[in-house]
Design a protein around this motif. Structure first.
Motif, PDB file in Angstrom:
ATOM      1  N   MET A   1       0.876  -1.360  -0.214  1.00 43.93           N
ATOM      2  CA  MET A   1      -0.129  -0.090   0.111  1.00 43.93           C
ATOM      3  C   MET A   1       0.872   1.309  -0.001  1.00 43.93           C
ATOM      4  O   MET A   1       0.713   2.375  -0.837  1.00 43.93           O
ATOM      5  N   LYS A   2       1.831   1.279   0.759  1.00 40.30           N
ATOM      6  CA  LYS A   2       2.686   2.437   1.026  1.00 40.30           C
ATOM      7  C   LYS A   2       3.590   2.549  -0.500  1.00 40.30           C
ATOM      8  O   LYS A   2       3.704   3.716  -0.938  1.00 40.30           O
ATOM      9  N   GLU A   3       4.075   1.616  -1.163  1.00 43.21           N
ATOM     10  CA  GLU A   3       4.663   1.533  -2.405  1.00 43.21           C
ATOM     11  C   GLU A   3       3.624   2.105  -3.370  1.00 43.21           C
ATOM     12  O   GLU A   3       4.074   3.186  -4.323  1.00 43.21           O
ATOM     13  N   TRP A   4       2.321   1.768  -3.488  1.00 41.71           N
ATOM     14  CA  TRP A   4       1.460   2.309  -4.237  1.00 41.71           C
ATOM     15  C   TRP A   4       1.160   3.537  -4.057  1.00 41.71           C
ATOM     16  O   TRP A   4       1.166   4.435  -5.037  1.00 41.71           O
ATOM     17  N   LYS A   5       1.119   4.166  -2.925  1.00 42.15           N
ATOM     18  CA  LYS A   5       1.122   5.567  -2.520  1.00 42.15           C
ATOM     19  C   LYS A   5       2.218   6.271  -3.035  1.00 42.15           C
ATOM     20  O   LYS A   5       2.104   7.381  -3.463  1.00 42.15           O
ATOM     21  N   ALA A   6       3.622   5.783  -2.890  1.00 45.17           N
ATOM     22  CA  ALA A   6       4.513   6.568  -3.311  1.00 45.17           C
ATOM     23  C   ALA A   6       4.481   6.636  -4.897  1.00 45.17           C
ATOM     24  O   ALA A   6       5.174   7.802  -5.501  1.00 45.17           O
ATOM     25  N   GLU A   7       3.918   5.738  -5.663  1.00 47.57           N
ATOM     26  CA  GLU A   7       3.826   6.020  -7.140  1.00 47.57           C
ATOM     27  C   GLU A   7       2.722   6.784  -7.530  1.00 47.57           C
ATOM     28  O   GLU A   7       2.521   6.978  -8.452  1.00 47.57           O
ATOM     29  N   GLY A   8       1.979   7.459  -6.477  1.00 49.10           N
ATOM     30  CA  GLY A   8       1.069   8.381  -6.792  1.00 49.10           C
ATOM     31  C   GLY A   8      -0.425   7.593  -6.924  1.00 49.10           C
ATOM     32  O   GLY A   8      -1.251   8.024  -7.338  1.00 49.10           O
ATOM     33  N   LYS A   9      -0.594   6.318  -6.618  1.00 52.65           N
ATOM     34  CA  LYS A   9      -1.584   5.455  -6.749  1.00 52.65           C
ATOM     35  C   LYS A   9      -2.545   6.023  -5.605  1.00 52.65           C
ATOM     36  O   LYS A   9      -2.113   6.286  -4.365  1.00 52.65           O
ATOM     37  N   THR A  10      -3.756   5.598  -5.594  1.00 49.93           N
ATOM     38  CA  THR A  10      -4.929   5.788  -4.582  1.00 49.93           C
ATOM     39  C   THR A  10      -5.430   4.424  -4.163  1.00 49.93           C
ATOM     40  O   THR A  10      -5.919   3.698  -4.835  1.00 49.93           O
ATOM     41  N   VAL A  11      -5.560   4.313  -2.880  1.00 47.85           N
ATOM     42  CA  VAL A  11      -5.901   2.827  -2.200  1.00 47.85           C
ATOM     43  C   VAL A  11      -7.122   3.262  -1.224  1.00 47.85           C
ATOM     44  O   VAL A  11      -7.159   4.217  -0.150  1.00 47.85           O
ATOM     45  N   LEU A  12      -8.196   2.452  -1.307  1.00 49.88           N
ATOM     46  CA  LEU A  12      -9.390   2.544  -0.452  1.00 49.88           C
ATOM     47  C   LEU A  12      -9.521   0.970   0.362  1.00 49.88           C
ATOM     48  O   LEU A  12      -9.360   0.397  -0.527  1.00 49.88           O
ATOM     49  N   VAL A  13      -9.783   1.360   1.477  1.00 45.23           N
ATOM     50  CA  VAL A  13      -9.522  -0.282   2.489  1.00 45.23           C
ATOM     51  C   VAL A  13     -10.560  -0.298   3.395  1.00 45.23           C
ATOM     52  O   VAL A  13     -10.619   0.506   4.039  1.00 45.23           O
ATOM     53  N   VAL A  14     -11.560  -1.360   3.248  1.00 44.91           N
ATOM     54  CA  VAL A  14     -12.404  -1.517   4.182  1.00 44.91           C
ATOM     55  C   VAL A  14     -11.482  -2.227   5.411  1.00 44.91           C
ATOM     56  O   VAL A  14     -10.812  -3.229   5.244  1.00 44.91           O
ATOM     57  N   HIS A  15     -11.857  -1.716   6.646  1.00 45.99           N
ATOM     58  CA  HIS A  15     -10.935  -2.049   7.579  1.00 45.99           C
ATOM     59  C   HIS A  15     -11.763  -2.198   8.984  1.00 45.99           C
ATOM     60  O   HIS A  15     -12.796  -1.370   9.155  1.00 45.99           O
ATOM     61  N   HIS A  16     -11.353  -3.154   9.824  1.00 38.00           N
ATOM     62  CA  HIS A  16     -12.057  -3.567  11.146  1.00 38.00           C
ATOM     63  C   HIS A  16     -11.287  -3.067  12.257  1.00 38.00           C
ATOM     64  O   HIS A  16     -11.658  -3.112  13.490  1.00 38.00           O
ATOM     65  N   ASP A  17      -9.987  -3.152  12.176  1.00 35.56           N
ATOM     66  CA  ASP A  17      -9.006  -2.957  13.413  1.00 35.56           C
ATOM     67  C   ASP A  17      -8.800  -1.639  13.774  1.00 35.56           C
ATOM     68  O   ASP A  17      -7.801  -0.872  13.107  1.00 35.56           O
ATOM     69  N   LEU A  18      -9.690  -1.023  14.598  1.00 33.79           N
ATOM     70  CA  LEU A  18      -9.521   0.504  14.952  1.00 33.79           C
ATOM     71  C   LEU A  18      -8.071   0.692  15.608  1.00 33.79           C
ATOM     72  O   LEU A  18      -7.866   1.889  15.404  1.00 33.79           O
ATOM     73  N   GLN A  19      -7.520  -0.265  15.980  1.00 34.54           N
ATOM     74  CA  GLN A  19      -6.120  -0.149  16.725  1.00 34.54           C
ATOM     75  C   GLN A  19      -5.004   0.543  15.644  1.00 34.54           C
ATOM     76  O   GLN A  19      -4.139   1.242  16.106  1.00 34.54           O
ATOM     77  N   THR A  20      -5.284   0.152  14.487  1.00 32.27           N
ATOM     78  CA  THR A  20      -4.084   0.300  13.497  1.00 32.27           C
ATOM     79  C   THR A  20      -4.525   1.572  12.503  1.00 32.27           C
ATOM     80  O   THR A  20      -3.702   1.880  11.828  1.00 32.27           O
ATOM     81  N   VAL A  21      -5.993   2.195  12.732  1.00 26.08           N
ATOM     82  CA  VAL A  21      -6.137   3.139  11.928  1.00 26.08           C
ATOM     83  C   VAL A  21      -5.453   4.371  11.770  1.00 26.08           C
ATOM     84  O   VAL A  21      -4.794   4.781  10.610  1.00 26.08           O
ATOM     85  N   ASN A  22      -4.722   4.850  12.686  1.00 21.58           N
ATOM     86  CA  ASN A  22      -4.062   5.972  12.703  1.00 21.58           C
ATOM     87  C   ASN A  22      -2.553   5.866  12.173  1.00 21.58           C
ATOM     88  O   ASN A  22      -2.085   6.561  11.353  1.00 21.58           O
ATOM     89  N   ASP A  23      -2.091   4.427  12.133  1.00 17.82           N
ATOM     90  CA  ASP A  23      -0.866   4.206  11.498  1.00 17.82           C
ATOM     91  C   ASP A  23      -1.047   3.813  10.208  1.00 17.82           C
ATOM     92  O   ASP A  23      -0.213   4.029   9.385  1.00 17.82           O
ATOM     93  N   TYR A  24      -2.083   3.250   9.694  1.00 17.42           N
ATOM     94  CA  TYR A  24      -2.222   2.760   8.248  1.00 17.42           C
ATOM     95  C   TYR A  24      -2.991   3.750   7.142  1.00 17.42           C
ATOM     96  O   TYR A  24      -2.657   3.733   6.037  1.00 17.42           O
ATOM     97  N   PHE A  25      -3.878   4.906   7.696  1.00 14.20           N
ATOM     98  CA  PHE A  25      -4.591   5.507   6.661  1.00 14.20           C
ATOM     99  C   PHE A  25      -4.104   7.301   6.767  1.00 14.20           C
ATOM    100  O   PHE A  25      -4.186   7.606   7.949  1.00 14.20           O
TER     101      PHE A  25
END
Length: 250
Positions: free
Chosen positions: A179-203
Motif C-alpha cells: 500500500m505504501k509503495e502504491w501511494k509513493a507511486e501516486g496511486k490511490t488506495v481505499l481499504v475496508v478495515h475493522h481493526d480500530l487500533q491500527t487506523v492511525n498508523d495505516y490511513f
C-alpha cells in the motif's frame, strides 16, 4: 485532483436500506480507510462503487470521468470469503487474471505478460508457489496471490475489502508495504478495515460509516472518540483516551 468522487450513493439490500446518501471525494495518491460497525455497509459501498451491486441513486467518477469508462485503471481485492478457492487454477494463472483488461479475456498471455505476473508474485514472496493450486495455499498465501493479481493490473485506484482479515503478521506487513509503495507511486488506495487500533498508523484519510457517513477527512481530524461513539452507538471499549487504543467491543 480527486482520484475518486462519490455522490449521493444509496443502496437497498433485501428491501432494507443498506446505504443512504453517501458522498465523499478521495485525493489522488492517498490511502483511505473505510471503517464502521458490522452491518454499516462498508463492503456494500465498495461493491456499489464498482458497479457490482445496483444502486438506488448516486454517481461515481474516477479522475472526473464515469467509472464505467475507467475500469482499466481500477484494481479490486475482494474478501477472501467471496472467492471460490476450490476453483482448479494455480497461483500464476490467478495473477494473470489481473491482466485481462489489457490482453483481452479470450487471448493467451504472451511471454511479457507471464514475466510480469511472475514479478508480481515475487514482490509478495510467492514466486516459489507459482504452479501451486490455490486450494493448497494457506489463507495468508492466498491473500498474497490476490495482492499480486491486483499489482498485475497496474491500476491507478485500488479497492481492498478487509485485506487483513485472517492473515498472519508477515502477510499484514507485506500488505502495508505494498500500500505504501502504491501511494509513493501516486496511486490511490481505499481499504475496508475493522481493526480500530491500527487506523492511525495505516490511513491518511478515514470514512467513518454507519449506512450514512458519520465523518470523512484526514485521519487525525475524523478518528475521534466522539465520532466513533456516534458510529458504533456506544459499542466501543475505551481503553484510554487516545483513539489508537480504541477497539470495537465484541
Amino acid at each position: 485532483m480527486y482520484a475518486l468522487s462519490v455522490k449521493d450513493i444509496s443502496v437497498t439490500y433485501d428491501k432494507q436500506l443498506a446505504l443512504e446518501n453517501v458522498s465523499f471525494a478521495v485525493p489522488e495518491g492517498s490511502i483511505t480507510g473505510i471503517i464502521g460497525p458490522n452491518g454499516a455497509g462498508k463492503s456494500t459501498l465498495i461493491k456499489s462503487i464498482l458497479q457490482l451491486l445496483p444502486t438506488l441513486s448516486g454517481n461515481v467518477e474516477v479522475f472526473h470521468k464515469p467509472i464505467k469508462s475507467q475500469k482499466k485503471i481500477i484494481g479490486y481485492v475482494p474478501q477472501r470469503s467471496e472467492v471460490d478457492w476450490d476453483f482448479p487454477t494455480n497461483a500464476l494463472d490467478v495473477v494473470l487474471m489481473g491482466r485481462y483488461n489489457h490482453i483481452g479475456l479470450f487471448k493467451r498471455a504472451n511471454k511479457k505478460e507471464v514475466t510480469w505476473a511472475k514479478t508480481c508474485l515475487e514482490k509478495v514472496g510467492m514466486q516459489d508457489y507459482a504452479t501451486r493450486q490455490i486450494s493448497q495455499l494457506s489463507g495468508g498465501q492466498q491473500q498474497r496471490v490476490f495482492l499480486a493479481r491486483a499489482m498485475a493490473q497496474d491500476a491507478k485506484v485500488y479497492f481492498m475489502d478487509e485485506p487483513f482479515a485472517g492473515v498472519d503478521a508477515s502477510t499484514e506487513k507485506a500488505i502495508i508495504q505494498l500500500m505504501k509503495e502504491w501511494k509513493a507511486e501516486g496511486k490511490t488506495v481505499l481499504v475496508v478495515h475493522h481493526d480500530l487500533q491500527t487506523v492511525n498508523d495505516y490511513f491518511d484519510h478515514v470514512l467513518l460509516l454507519n449506512k450514512s457517513p458519520i465523518a470523512y477527512g484526514e485521519t487525525q481530524t475524523v478518528f475521534t472518540l466522539d465520532n466513533l461513539e456516534q458510529a458504533y452507538g456506544g459499542k466501543i471499549a475505551f481503553l484510554q483516551k487516545a483513539p489508537a487504543t480504541v477497539k470495537e467491543s465484541t
